[in-house]
Design an enzyme around this catalytic site. Sequence first.
Site, PDB file in Angstrom:
ATOM      1  N   TRP A  52      -6.575  32.774 -13.204  1.00  0.00           N
ATOM      2  CA  TRP A  52      -6.046  31.774 -12.274  1.00  0.00           C
ATOM      3  C   TRP A  52      -4.687  32.210 -11.739  1.00  0.00           C
ATOM      4  O   TRP A  52      -4.220  31.710 -10.731  1.00  0.00           O
ATOM      5  CB  TRP A  52      -5.963  30.385 -12.918  1.00  0.00           C
ATOM      6  CG  TRP A  52      -4.726  30.109 -13.713  1.00  0.00           C
ATOM      7  CD1 TRP A  52      -4.507  30.452 -15.004  1.00  0.00           C
ATOM      8  CD2 TRP A  52      -3.541  29.437 -13.261  1.00  0.00           C
ATOM      9  NE1 TRP A  52      -3.253  30.042 -15.387  1.00  0.00           N
ATOM     10  CE2 TRP A  52      -2.639  29.411 -14.341  1.00  0.00           C
ATOM     11  CE3 TRP A  52      -3.149  28.846 -12.052  1.00  0.00           C
ATOM     12  CZ2 TRP A  52      -1.370  28.833 -14.250  1.00  0.00           C
ATOM     13  CZ3 TRP A  52      -1.877  28.272 -11.977  1.00  0.00           C
ATOM     14  CH2 TRP A  52      -1.007  28.268 -13.065  1.00  0.00           C
ATOM     15  N   LYS A  83      13.774  13.493 -24.528  1.00  0.00           N
ATOM     16  CA  LYS A  83      12.667  12.581 -24.236  1.00  0.00           C
ATOM     17  C   LYS A  83      11.916  12.209 -25.513  1.00  0.00           C
ATOM     18  O   LYS A  83      11.658  11.031 -25.770  1.00  0.00           O
ATOM     19  CB  LYS A  83      11.695  13.241 -23.258  1.00  0.00           C
ATOM     20  CG  LYS A  83      12.279  13.337 -21.880  1.00  0.00           C
ATOM     21  CD  LYS A  83      11.239  13.763 -20.891  1.00  0.00           C
ATOM     22  CE  LYS A  83      11.646  13.372 -19.498  1.00  0.00           C
ATOM     23  NZ  LYS A  83      11.507  11.964 -19.211  1.00  0.00           N
ATOM     24  N   ASP A 126       0.877  -1.180   0.000  1.00  0.00           N
ATOM     25  CA  ASP A 126       0.000   0.000   0.000  1.00  0.00           C
ATOM     26  C   ASP A 126       0.907   1.220   0.000  1.00  0.00           C
ATOM     27  O   ASP A 126       2.127   1.109  -0.059  1.00  0.00           O
ATOM     28  CB  ASP A 126      -0.914   0.009   1.253  1.00  0.00           C
ATOM     29  CG  ASP A 126      -2.165   0.867   1.018  1.00  0.00           C
ATOM     30  OD1 ASP A 126      -2.016   1.992   0.498  1.00  0.00           O
ATOM     31  OD2 ASP A 126      -3.273   0.393   1.327  1.00  0.00           O
ATOM     32  N   SER A 171       6.160   6.861 -21.372  1.00  0.00           N
ATOM     33  CA  SER A 171       7.322   5.974 -21.359  1.00  0.00           C
ATOM     34  C   SER A 171       6.953   4.554 -20.951  1.00  0.00           C
ATOM     35  O   SER A 171       7.738   3.630 -21.123  1.00  0.00           O
ATOM     36  CB  SER A 171       8.390   6.506 -20.390  1.00  0.00           C
ATOM     37  OG  SER A 171       8.748   7.810 -20.747  1.00  0.00           O
ATOM     38  N   SER A 208      -2.206  18.537  -1.841  1.00  0.00           N
ATOM     39  CA  SER A 208      -1.114  18.168  -2.747  1.00  0.00           C
ATOM     40  C   SER A 208       0.153  17.834  -1.982  1.00  0.00           C
ATOM     41  O   SER A 208       0.862  16.891  -2.319  1.00  0.00           O
ATOM     42  CB  SER A 208      -0.788  19.319  -3.693  1.00  0.00           C
ATOM     43  OG  SER A 208      -1.839  19.540  -4.554  1.00  0.00           O
TER      44      SER A 208
END
Lengths: 528, 187, 381
Positions: A144, A334, A108, A271, A173
């Site tokens: 925002w 990438k 977990d 990926s 967060s």
Amino acid sequence: MSTVTTADHHDEHHDHKPTGIKRWLFTTNHKDIGSMYLIFALVMFFIGGAMAMVIRLELFQPGLQFVDPQFFNQMTTVHGLIMVFGAVMPAFTGLANWMIPMMIGAPDMALPRMNNWSFWILPFAFLILLITLFMPGGGPDFGWTFYAPLSTTYSNDTTALFVFSVHIMGISSIMGAINVIVTIVNMRAPGMTWMKMPLFVWTWLITAFLLIMVMPVLAGVVTMVLTDKYFATSFFDAAGGGDPVLFQHIFWFFGHPEVYIMILPAFGIVSAIVPTFARKKLFGYASMVYATASIAILSFLVWAHHMFTTGMPVFATLFFMYTTMLIAVPTGVKVFNWVATMWRGAMTFEVPMMFALAFIVLFTIGGLSGVMLAITPADFQYHDTYFVVAHFHYVLVSGAVFSIVAAAYYWLPKWTGHMYDEKLGQLHFWCSLISVNLLFFPMHFVGLAGMPRRIPDYALQFADFNAFISVGGFLFGLSQLIFVWVIIKCARGGEKATAQVWEGAEGLEWEVPSPAPYHTFGTPPQIK
Amino acid sequence: MNAKQSTLIGKLSLLVVAMFAFGYALVPLYDVFCDITGINGKTAAEPVSAEEAIVDTSREITIEFIARPNQQMPWIFKPEVRRMTVHPGEIHVMNYLAENPTIRSIVGQAVPSVSPGRAALFFHKIECFCFTQQYLAGGKDMLMPLQFYVDPALPAQYSTITLSYTLYDVTAQWQPDEHDNASEFGE
Amino acid sequence: MAKTRGWRWSLPALLLAGPACASGSNLNMTPGVTDISLQVYNLHMTIFWICCAIGLVVFGAMFVSILLHRKSRGVEPATFHESTKVEIIWTAIPVLILIVMAIPATRVLIAMEDTSDSDVTVLITGSQWRWHYEYLDYDINYFSILATPRGQIEGRLPKGENYLLEVDRPLVIPTDKKVRFLMTSDDVIHSWWVPDFAIKKDTNPGFINEAWTQVNEPGIYRGQCTELCGMDHGFMPIVVIAKEPADFEIWAKAEEARIAEIREEEQRLLALQMNLDEQMELGERVYMAHCAACHQPNGEGLPPMFPALKGNQVTMEDRAEHIKVMVDGRPGTSMASFARQLSLRELTSVITYGRNAWGNDTGDVVQAAEVYEYMQGKGSN
């Protein structure tokens, strides 16, 4: 990359869980919490999307038809806040909750109770934010980015609730990020060395560090806005010796890493998907890890590229222009690595792969317009126009959101135990792909032609393009209903999924049965 | 929860707190950074002592004076002249006229800004009304002096310096104290 | 010219023809009318083509791979998965490309920032939601506000050619001279953008920014505010007229004379009694231009931010307070002082209008002398 030597299937026998509402309220199970995060993100995606529809409806024609400018500004503001903090970030956190323990062979998350808290405070944050829209004076209408002094001296009375809501989002967060880091650092199965971790785990580890570094700065800056507005401080008020530009420096010190918080996990997802469907190992695994880390570090050195027009001195402007351009290098690595992974593979094109491929192309378009935006003299012309709107929607919608959708298709069989409807999924993909481009591609042109962002009405030369963009927007919105249907259908039933699900899939999460049992890896697997 | 885990959580929480503090630390850091680099044309908030700077008569610098009452500040506020040509190193005085046409007493605070920003580093104020809040009774007027010199080290590319003052009504935050020399101009 | 043909093109055509249509004026950045704006345009196009080339290579490789390396063609996947050499190459090449981009970008940027040796200086002040221009070398200053009638915005009238891009008094500058702009703001941050000059600079309250231009061609150039500045952010356009230097001097003289005349007229006005009809007519025009955005054409406002004037205690009863608010503004709110924005005649009329419109019907006829007396104050009342 890794194989399980001690298969661990006895979990299924004591797979009991609490039932009813209590299961969801008090759950500490990473899979339940992950599901809740994902469902919450989907709901928020539609609420934020509905606001986007209001925006596109008003912009369908020149003139003011449906909403007044003040409400329009509330829509753009709350749309942005909800999509960033309510849809994209919780969706990634949901994926992290579901997948990270399974990918590293942990039973977990490390801190299950905190996990429950970090989810359950989130609905309240957004409830507060949404309620402000119905209060006298309306919700936040300063964008925002809430630039001072528009958000301080000149804002409406619900600003305190906006600040409170952002605080709660930030706390959620941060708790989520701490949980991810502790889980990855402490709970990897024996043999799961750092450089054996799947890239999704790596990118999330780095994202979590970014979150811990910048969310407190956001909390700081909203607190300053609060005290400036209600407690007579003057951080940003020139009359009291403050400086409104300082707000932008602090905000973007948070804001730019935030951009990478919303895209690094997407890199991890792509990926994972591309090698599976190319049936070939990810090209340049190590360089992917280093590129992610360098993007994260560079993200702290580029913030002022959002502020080229504020009147910074030339040397500072040049510094931020060069560092910003530099970010293109690891990002390029990438993209090249993904293409090299595909090269001479044996590809099939199931829905997750389609979304991942669309991600690579469209994210790269957004990346290239990002390079254009880095060029300061040209940025003076692009800044705060629809060119910027096009840029960040390419990286956030056809970037981050597409990666989340790809991830959902990729792991749905693992979550539900059923294959999703491939035909419907393909329909969803093609509708989304076409409409997202109808929606955002012409924005480049209106931006270059001179249409500023955040305006409820515009000059006549932009009229045709805006009608076109709005149609694209409505189509994109409708296309997402197919997605909901696919998910519901898949949750209810369908072809039974195997443990591996995808022919080319590798990794621990594919070694447990589908659907994944309520408890997995009670005894850690051995990784060679 | 094992010890290793608690240590890690502790460290991460510390990082969170540190970053929150860092957000606030950016406020003074920014000021320091501005002082060093002249970002935003902030001039020093403290007077400099009148040094015996060497006057460079070979150079002429045009100083432009802009004075604006903020829109919610009813004072009339203007410099005696709009432009002045000076040699670097020379000490000059510039007077600003302030007039309060209303019937109530108002306290003003002038906020300076210099353009180009870097030139702010070379613009030295020996005495300035902007260092303190200025009190002016209704119907009165006063002259507010600024004593300054331009540093001879001003880089060659600058030939014009614009000094702008925005005057704000700060009556609500007025805290008279002995350092304020405002009233002696007013009466 | 207002209509583009663009939207009828299908998406593939847009994608493929992107470069081709990039030269059409409605789809691309304007080359503008100054040397700097042309340089910016060229820089933009250079970077654009480089980005297209990069896109072509990357997407080309990707699509070749998608076509050839698919399982349905019976291929066996290769097993290679790393190559330090390749990684170094595709790190180094982007770095080189970026350096190539950075050199011209740096050059243009430094040219843009050189504000020295200007001929004319204009102080631009943004406020919600209008621009104020002050010529430091002349005795000229005025506000510039949106001239598009509300009827066009609300769809009651057909929209004109320059819908939302027209103002009552444009900024006038000479061609072939270096014009320097000093920028600041009275309330929130605005941003002054004229695409044809490649100038976009934020106006920060309390701080001053600089920009400059030298326009080569006489003409009318339009722009907009580009920093979200509140409700009517979309309704504060910029219009600049560039005139030949000789014409500019003629205009400046006439403008100075006009402003002097207004001042004289104000003195005359003090002795004059204006009747209700006359004031209501002018007052309505002023109200629609300056007040209606917040307080709404029907006087009902947008509470609680912008209170209703209809049935308001101040407009209905407290005449002195009404004058005071109009002259001084209300500190800490969006209500600005209008003492410097409106002429005495306009100010007087709009107060009278507020006291008699929308059924307020107080019958009050305010006179210029009364407003002037308050403005002068001087302890007399």
